[in-house]
Scaffold this active site. Structure first.
Site: not given
Length: 258
Positions: A186-187, A157, A208-209, A96
């Protein structure tokens, strides 16, 4: 429901990360709860030479594919070095690709990412680039030989969800013409964000977050799994048209007279 990347088939379209979990045991439990088949690993942020339970690799189930990433790299050269180290250490050509352009926003540097992608593809890597939502860049990455394009939904994040739905539709149109997948990366902050990304036509979601920082991470991991499935089914089904006025849901034939 299968996701195919570079000839490899995944039955689950959700990909999780490895950062921000309170401990490795929680991380592992989230992987099982979400039923993920691939996780991304920030190579430069973990000691892959650690022993026993201190080594993150011992907490990632062997049936889950590793996608090393170049997180924390701010130059093309740095990203290339980390990708090559990852290939040596983890025995995989998959990467990635992340080249960050700004330390505060963590937005990608599109130009550096594109040039790094071209070099890595020539070196035999299977490249999945994390980039800003830009259909022109997406086309150039497809032309460069990338295996997928991974536009952000919003800043890493941030939990702001999909801020650019129309742009993602344009990117989807581009990558689909190359028969490549688009993975929103993301986001994502909660399950409805993941579902929306999939309803827009994303072939997968990487997050992830949202799971790691949830009050109950394993429950959120399970929620994300269900959301991705629901969003994909909705996309494949084709939603009803939007209308300005109401439309009766019951048939008008055979209505009892007044």
């Amino acid at each position: 429901m299968s996701l195919v990347i570079a000839g490899k088939t995944f039955s689950n379209r959700l990909v999780l990360g490895t950062g921000k979990y309170k401990d490795f045991a929680t991380m592992q439990a989230c992987y099982r709860a979400a039923r993920v088949e691939m996780v991304t690993l920030a190579v430069r942020r973990f000691d892959l030479g650690a022993k026993g339970e201190d080594n993150i690799l011992n907490w990632i189930p062997k049936d889950i594919a590793l996608l090393p990433n170049t997180a924390g790299c701010y130059t093309r050269e740095d990203a290339l070095r980390v990708a090559r180290l990852a290939r040596e250490a983890l025995q995989t050509d998959w990467v990635k690709l992340e080249v960050i352009g700004d330390q505060k926003s963590l937005y990608p540097d599109n130009e550096e990412t594109l040039e790094a992608a071209r070099i890595l593809v020539k070196e035999g890597f299977t490249v999945l680039p994390y980039v800003n939502a830009d259909p022109i860049l997406a086309k150039k990455l497809c032309d460069a030989g990338c295996a997928a394009v991974m536009p952000l939904g919003s800043a890493i994040g941030s939990g702001l969800g999909v801020q650019n739905p129309m742009t993602l539709l344009l990117i989807k149109e581009v990558v689909e013409s190359y028969q490549l997948p688009m993975i929103v990366d993301a986001g994502v902050g909660t399950a409805s964000d993941a579902a929306l990304a999939m309803e827009l036509g994303a072939d997968g979601v990487l997050l992830n977050t949202a799971v790691a920082e949830a009050g109950e991470p394993t429950k959120m991991a399970q929620a994300m799994d269900h959301a991705v499935i629901a969003g994909r089914l909705a996309f494949e089904s084709g939603r009803m048209p939007k209308r300005l006025y109401a439309s009766a849901s019951s048939p008008m034939t055979g209505v009892i007279g007044r």
